[in-house]
Design a protein around this motif. Structure first.
Motif, PDB file in Angstrom:
ATOM      1  N   ARG A 193       0.825  -1.220   0.000  1.00 28.42           N
ATOM      2  CA  ARG A 193       0.000   0.000   0.000  1.00 28.42           C
ATOM      3  C   ARG A 193       0.855   1.264   0.000  1.00 28.42           C
ATOM      4  O   ARG A 193       0.505   2.264  -0.593  1.00 28.42           O
ATOM      5  CB  ARG A 193      -0.865   0.038   1.268  1.00 28.42           C
ATOM      6  CG  ARG A 193      -2.085  -0.819   1.211  1.00 28.42           C
ATOM      7  CD  ARG A 193      -2.940  -0.610   2.478  1.00 28.42           C
ATOM      8  NE  ARG A 193      -3.806  -1.758   2.644  1.00 28.42           N
ATOM      9  CZ  ARG A 193      -3.828  -2.539   3.716  1.00 28.42           C
ATOM     10  NH1 ARG A 193      -3.069  -2.272   4.760  1.00 28.42           N
ATOM     11  NH2 ARG A 193      -4.633  -3.568   3.762  1.00 28.42           N
ATOM     12  N   LEU A 194       1.961   1.196   0.715  1.00 27.68           N
ATOM     13  CA  LEU A 194       2.798   2.402   0.860  1.00 27.68           C
ATOM     14  C   LEU A 194       3.843   2.516  -0.247  1.00 27.68           C
ATOM     15  O   LEU A 194       4.689   3.405  -0.214  1.00 27.68           O
ATOM     16  CB  LEU A 194       3.478   2.401   2.231  1.00 27.68           C
ATOM     17  CG  LEU A 194       2.515   2.436   3.419  1.00 27.68           C
ATOM     18  CD1 LEU A 194       3.273   2.427   4.747  1.00 27.68           C
ATOM     19  CD2 LEU A 194       1.612   3.682   3.367  1.00 27.68           C
ATOM     20  N   ARG A 195       3.786   1.611  -1.189  1.00 28.85           N
ATOM     21  CA  ARG A 195       4.758   1.661  -2.298  1.00 28.85           C
ATOM     22  C   ARG A 195       4.083   2.036  -3.603  1.00 28.85           C
ATOM     23  O   ARG A 195       4.688   1.985  -4.664  1.00 28.85           O
ATOM     24  CB  ARG A 195       5.407   0.285  -2.511  1.00 28.85           C
ATOM     25  CG  ARG A 195       6.202  -0.181  -1.338  1.00 28.85           C
ATOM     26  CD  ARG A 195       6.825  -1.546  -1.584  1.00 28.85           C
ATOM     27  NE  ARG A 195       7.262  -2.116  -0.325  1.00 28.85           N
ATOM     28  CZ  ARG A 195       7.221  -3.410  -0.021  1.00 28.85           C
ATOM     29  NH1 ARG A 195       6.793  -4.294  -0.913  1.00 28.85           N
ATOM     30  NH2 ARG A 195       7.619  -3.824   1.150  1.00 28.85           N
ATOM     31  N   ARG A 196       2.795   2.405  -3.521  1.00 22.89           N
ATOM     32  CA  ARG A 196       1.966   2.481  -4.722  1.00 22.89           C
ATOM     33  C   ARG A 196       2.384   3.602  -5.664  1.00 22.89           C
ATOM     34  O   ARG A 196       2.387   3.433  -6.866  1.00 22.89           O
ATOM     35  CB  ARG A 196       0.495   2.646  -4.300  1.00 22.89           C
ATOM     36  CG  ARG A 196      -0.548   2.269  -5.351  1.00 22.89           C
ATOM     37  CD  ARG A 196      -1.946   2.253  -4.753  1.00 22.89           C
ATOM     38  NE  ARG A 196      -2.224   3.445  -3.960  1.00 22.89           N
ATOM     39  CZ  ARG A 196      -2.595   4.623  -4.452  1.00 22.89           C
ATOM     40  NH1 ARG A 196      -2.776   4.788  -5.743  1.00 22.89           N
ATOM     41  NH2 ARG A 196      -2.802   5.648  -3.644  1.00 22.89           N
ATOM     42  N   THR A 197       2.749   4.778  -5.112  1.00 26.63           N
ATOM     43  CA  THR A 197       3.105   5.906  -5.985  1.00 26.63           C
ATOM     44  C   THR A 197       4.471   6.444  -5.568  1.00 26.63           C
ATOM     45  O   THR A 197       4.915   6.222  -4.432  1.00 26.63           O
ATOM     46  CB  THR A 197       2.088   7.063  -5.858  1.00 26.63           C
ATOM     47  OG1 THR A 197       2.190   7.591  -4.520  1.00 26.63           O
ATOM     48  CG2 THR A 197       0.666   6.597  -6.110  1.00 26.63           C
ATOM     49  N   GLU A 198       5.070   7.204  -6.462  1.00 29.05           N
ATOM     50  CA  GLU A 198       6.389   7.774  -6.128  1.00 29.05           C
ATOM     51  C   GLU A 198       6.269   8.743  -4.956  1.00 29.05           C
ATOM     52  O   GLU A 198       7.149   8.807  -4.101  1.00 29.05           O
ATOM     53  CB  GLU A 198       7.021   8.446  -7.358  1.00 29.05           C
ATOM     54  CG  GLU A 198       8.373   9.122  -7.115  1.00 29.05           C
ATOM     55  CD  GLU A 198       9.419   8.274  -6.329  1.00 29.05           C
ATOM     56  OE1 GLU A 198       9.465   7.028  -6.497  1.00 29.05           O
ATOM     57  OE2 GLU A 198      10.178   8.876  -5.536  1.00 29.05           O
TER      58      GLU A 198
END
Ligand code: PBG
Length: 329
Positions: free
Chosen positions: A10-15
């Motif tokens: 979840r915490l890696r989804r966007t830059e």
């Protein structure tokens, strides 16, 4: 909580999320750029085993310093290739030596206001035998004689401080040199000059390309009676403790990438500022892979530097300093 409540992705989804979660940063101000000063004018001589690294005459080094300052680098680490070498490395403590002349020229440049000028204190670039201290013959053959080397190293540090070094960095690995240098600096009125001690310096194959860059390869034997055995972590921590007792203000760990566990252990041992030296061999092996197209330079350079900061180093001496600053900027 475990899956499916917990989802690490979840915490890696966007830059932007990844940027917010990032634990370790490298900034240009954390990076120290090594410079190899050589005699002459307008000399910019490539070092074959280190693509992108040069021996620089003092005028060229001043230009290099201006670029380093523009890029926001933290400082420079100065090495010297003297006009001539001798038994006792007198070029190291000559007030008119190559590093002393370089320091004065750099100090006169406005760039020096933004850079910390660190002078490497060692004899190996200045001795005709290429060892880091005084060599004597004994019944059992030659040795690097510890105690008489201390005075030569202390004289080197004082001469560099006099020429304008902001910091002196002994890399010779003689026992007692930090105390000898502190005493000599104080006696000469340089109580404010800090010592960055290469406290934990291993006898490493990864210094190979440097010895071409600095023309400092030992002419016989090796450095294993004064640099540490690569297998020893406890010994590294003793070296650090002793250097701190002798008055080191900061410590430098070297090499970096093959010794990240040692950097981490040092971080846990002491609160003093810690630098790490990503040495010549670490640089050259990455460069070789870049030339072959086997690694992506931009990513590999920054990843290698982040790993060293994550291990616990506050600042990094690296031949990628300019390159990395451009990538970060
Ligand atoms: C001098 C010195 C060395 C390095 C830094 N200071 C060479 C050595 O100990 O043989 C190596 C740095 C590098 O490999 O980039 N004693």
């Amino acid at each position: 909580m475990s899956f499916p409540q917990s989802r690490m992705r979840r915490l890696r989804r966007t830059e932007s999320l990844r940027a917010l979660m990032r634990e370790t940063a490298v900034t240009p101000g954390d990076l120290i750029h090594p410079i190899f000063l050589c005699p002459g004018i307008a000399v910019r001589r490539p070092v074959a085993s280190m693509p992108g690294v040069f021996n620089l005459s003092i005028d060229e080094a001043v230009r290099e310093a201006e670029e380093a300052a523009r890029l926001g680098l933290g400082g420079l680490l100065l090495f010297g290739l003297p006009e001539s070498k001798d038994e006792l490395g007198s070029g190291a403590y000559d007030d008119e030596g190559i590093v002393q002349l370089g320091l004065r020229a750099l100090k006169a440049s406005p760039a020096s206001k933004k850079l910390v000028l660190i002078a490497d204190v060692c004899l190996c670039e200045y001795t005709n035998h290429g060892h880091c201290g005084k060599v004597i013959e004994t019944a059992d053959g030659w040795i690097v004689d510890n105690d008489p080397s201390l005075d030569l190293l202390a004289r080197t540090a004082v001469s560099q401080a006099k020429a304008g070094a902001d910091v002196v960095a002994p890399s010779d690995m003689m026992d007692g040199r930090v105390a000898a240098i502190r005493r000599a600096l104080d006696a000469a009125g340089y109580q404010q000059t800090p010592i960055l001690s290469y406290a934990s310096k291993f006898a490493s194959a990864f210094y190979g390309p440097f010895r071409e860059a600095a023309d400092s390869a030992p002419q016989f034997g090796d450095r294993k009676t004064y640099q540490m055995d690569g297998a020893n972590l406890r010994e590294a921590l003793r070296e650090i403790s002793l250097d701190l007792e002798e008055g080191a203000d900061m410590i430098l760990m070297k090499p970096a990438m093959p010794y990240l566990d040692v950097i981490r252990a040092a971080r846990e041992l002491t609160g003093v500022p810690i630098g790490a030296y990503q040495v010549s061999g670490e640089y050259s092996m990455l460069q070789a892979a870049f030339q072959k197209g086997w690694l992506d330079p931009n990513r590999a350079i920054l990843e290698s530097l982040v790993s060293i900061r994550r291990a616990g180093a506050d600042f990094i001496v690296t031949y990628f300093a300019k390159e990395a600053a451009k990538l970060l900027g």
